[in-house]
Design a protein around this motif. Structure first.
Motif, PDB file in Angstrom:
ATOM      1  N   TRP A  82       0.830  -1.197   0.000  1.00  0.00           N
ATOM      2  CA  TRP A  82       0.000   0.000   0.000  1.00  0.00           C
ATOM      3  C   TRP A  82       0.876   1.264   0.000  1.00  0.00           C
ATOM      4  O   TRP A  82       0.415   2.357  -0.371  1.00  0.00           O
ATOM      5  CB  TRP A  82      -0.943  -0.022   1.189  1.00  0.00           C
ATOM      6  N   ALA A  83       2.131   1.140   0.349  1.00  0.00           N
ATOM      7  CA  ALA A  83       3.038   2.285   0.349  1.00  0.00           C
ATOM      8  C   ALA A  83       3.218   2.862  -1.060  1.00  0.00           C
ATOM      9  O   ALA A  83       3.452   4.063  -1.206  1.00  0.00           O
ATOM     10  CB  ALA A  83       4.394   1.889   0.922  1.00  0.00           C
ATOM     11  N   GLY A  87       2.633   6.737  -1.957  1.00  0.00           N
ATOM     12  CA  GLY A  87       3.671   7.611  -2.498  1.00  0.00           C
ATOM     13  C   GLY A  87       3.136   8.468  -3.629  1.00  0.00           C
ATOM     14  O   GLY A  87       3.460   9.655  -3.734  1.00  0.00           O
ATOM     15  N   LEU A  88       2.318   7.870  -4.471  1.00  0.00           N
ATOM     16  CA  LEU A  88       1.713   8.633  -5.569  1.00  0.00           C
ATOM     17  C   LEU A  88       0.739   9.685  -5.050  1.00  0.00           C
ATOM     18  O   LEU A  88       0.712  10.821  -5.534  1.00  0.00           O
ATOM     19  CB  LEU A  88       1.007   7.683  -6.542  1.00  0.00           C
ATOM     20  N   ILE A  89      -0.071   9.297  -4.060  1.00  0.00           N
ATOM     21  CA  ILE A  89      -0.994  10.267  -3.453  1.00  0.00           C
ATOM     22  C   ILE A  89      -0.207  11.415  -2.838  1.00  0.00           C
ATOM     23  O   ILE A  89      -0.563  12.586  -2.970  1.00  0.00           O
ATOM     24  CB  ILE A  89      -1.903   9.588  -2.403  1.00  0.00           C
ATOM     25  N   GLY A  90       0.916  11.076  -2.173  1.00  0.00           N
ATOM     26  CA  GLY A  90       1.752  12.096  -1.560  1.00  0.00           C
ATOM     27  C   GLY A  90       2.351  13.050  -2.579  1.00  0.00           C
ATOM     28  O   GLY A  90       2.529  14.240  -2.309  1.00  0.00           O
ATOM     29  N   ALA A  91       2.659  12.543  -3.759  1.00  0.00           N
ATOM     30  CA  ALA A  91       3.220  13.400  -4.803  1.00  0.00           C
ATOM     31  C   ALA A  91       2.166  14.379  -5.331  1.00  0.00           C
ATOM     32  O   ALA A  91       2.475  15.525  -5.640  1.00  0.00           O
ATOM     33  CB  ALA A  91       3.768  12.548  -5.943  1.00  0.00           C
ATOM     34  N   VAL A  92       0.925  13.911  -5.404  1.00  0.00           N
ATOM     35  CA  VAL A  92      -0.154  14.755  -5.933  1.00  0.00           C
ATOM     36  C   VAL A  92      -0.709  15.683  -4.851  1.00  0.00           C
ATOM     37  O   VAL A  92      -0.919  16.868  -5.097  1.00  0.00           O
ATOM     38  CB  VAL A  92      -1.281  13.872  -6.525  1.00  0.00           C
ATOM     39  N   SER A  93      -0.938  15.123  -3.670  1.00  0.00           N
ATOM     40  CA  SER A  93      -1.530  15.907  -2.588  1.00  0.00           C
ATOM     41  C   SER A  93      -0.904  15.516  -1.255  1.00  0.00           C
ATOM     42  O   SER A  93      -1.396  14.611  -0.575  1.00  0.00           O
ATOM     43  CB  SER A  93      -3.047  15.682  -2.547  1.00  0.00           C
ATOM     44  N   PRO A  94       0.165  16.202  -0.845  1.00  0.00           N
ATOM     45  CA  PRO A  94       0.834  15.858   0.420  1.00  0.00           C
ATOM     46  C   PRO A  94      -0.090  15.927   1.636  1.00  0.00           C
ATOM     47  O   PRO A  94       0.027  15.098   2.544  1.00  0.00           O
ATOM     48  CB  PRO A  94       1.957  16.888   0.529  1.00  0.00           C
ATOM     49  N   THR A  96      -3.335  15.305   1.765  1.00  0.00           N
ATOM     50  CA  THR A  96      -4.177  14.100   1.769  1.00  0.00           C
ATOM     51  C   THR A  96      -3.365  12.881   2.216  1.00  0.00           C
ATOM     52  O   THR A  96      -3.848  12.067   3.008  1.00  0.00           O
ATOM     53  CB  THR A  96      -4.761  13.860   0.363  1.00  0.00           C
ATOM     54  N   ALA A  97      -2.154  12.760   1.715  1.00  0.00           N
ATOM     55  CA  ALA A  97      -1.301  11.632   2.099  1.00  0.00           C
ATOM     56  C   ALA A  97      -1.015  11.658   3.603  1.00  0.00           C
ATOM     57  O   ALA A  97      -1.016  10.605   4.253  1.00  0.00           O
ATOM     58  CB  ALA A  97      -0.001  11.654   1.308  1.00  0.00           C
ATOM     59  N   GLN A  98      -0.770  12.840   4.154  1.00  0.00           N
ATOM     60  CA  GLN A  98      -0.520  12.931   5.600  1.00  0.00           C
ATOM     61  C   GLN A  98      -1.759  12.539   6.393  1.00  0.00           C
ATOM     62  O   GLN A  98      -1.654  11.849   7.413  1.00  0.00           O
ATOM     63  CB  GLN A  98      -0.064  14.339   5.969  1.00  0.00           C
ATOM     64  N   ALA A 105      -1.923   5.137  10.870  1.00  0.00           N
ATOM     65  CA  ALA A 105      -1.114   4.975  12.080  1.00  0.00           C
ATOM     66  C   ALA A 105      -2.013   4.809  13.302  1.00  0.00           C
ATOM     67  O   ALA A 105      -1.744   3.969  14.170  1.00  0.00           O
ATOM     68  CB  ALA A 105      -0.182   6.165  12.256  1.00  0.00           C
ATOM     69  N   ALA A 106      -3.077   5.596  13.366  1.00  0.00           N
ATOM     70  CA  ALA A 106      -4.010   5.469  14.493  1.00  0.00           C
ATOM     71  C   ALA A 106      -4.643   4.088  14.507  1.00  0.00           C
ATOM     72  O   ALA A 106      -4.779   3.463  15.565  1.00  0.00           O
ATOM     73  CB  ALA A 106      -5.084   6.553  14.405  1.00  0.00           C
TER      74      ALA A 106
END
Length: 140
Positions: A82-83, A87-94, A96-98, A105-106
Motif C-alpha cells: 500500500w506504500a 507515495g503517488l498520493i503524496g506526490a499529488v496531494s501531500p 491528503t497523504a498525511q 497509524a491510528a
C-alpha cells in the motif's frame, strides 16, 4: 528417525551461519562442537516439542490449516505494498497523504500487541518450516 532429519536440517544452516559470523577458526570449531553437543541435551527435546505443532500443521491435508499462514502473510504483504499508491498520493496531494498516514497509524496503533507477536511467531514458524521442507526436498 524423523527427529534426526529435523536436527540435521537445523544444524546445517546454523553451522553455515557460524562459519560466516565467527572469523576465528578455533572459536568457530568450539561453537560447532557446542552445537553438536546440543543433539543429546534436553534443549533439543524442547526444540523438537516446540516445532512439532508446526510440523503437524504443515503436513495437514486440511486446506484451511495448510493455507492459513500463507494467507495471513499475503494480507501483510498487501499492507506493505500500500506504500506505493500512498507515495503517488503524496506526490499529488501531500496533505491528503498525511491525513491518510495519520489515520492508518491510528488504526495500526489500535491493534493489540499480542496480535503483532502472533504475526511474528507465525511468520517465523512458516519461514522455518518452508526451509525445513526445502532441505528435505518435499517443498519446492
Amino acid at each position: 528417525m524423523p527427529e534426526m532429519a529435523l536436527f540435521d536440517s537445523i544444524v546445517s544452516p546454523v553451522a553455515r551461519i557460524i562459519d560466516k559470523v565467527i572469523p576465528d577458526p578455533e572459536a568457530r570449531d568450539r561453537a560447532k562442537l557446542e552445537l553438536l553437543k546440543l543433539e543429546n541435551s534436553q534443549e533439543l527435546e524442547l526444540l523438537r516439542a516446540s516445532l512439532s505443532p508446526i510440523v503437524a500443521e504443515a503436513a495437514s491435508s486440511d486446506p484451511w490449516t495448510s493455507r492459513a499462514r500463507p494467507s495471513f502473510l499475503y494480507v501483510i504483504y498487501l499492507m506493505i505494498l500500500w506504500a506505493l499508491p500512498m507515495g503517488l498520493i503524496g506526490a499529488v496531494s501531500p496533505v491528503t497523504a498525511q491525513a491518510i498516514g495519520r489515520s492508518m497509524a491510528a488504526y495500526l496503533n489500535g491493534i493489540p500487541e499480542p496480535l503483532y507477536a502472533l504475526f511474528g511467531t507465525g511468520y517465523l514458524g512458516y519461514s522455518a518450516m518452508r526451509q525445513w521442507g526445502k532441505t528435505r526436498g518435499s517443498d519446492r
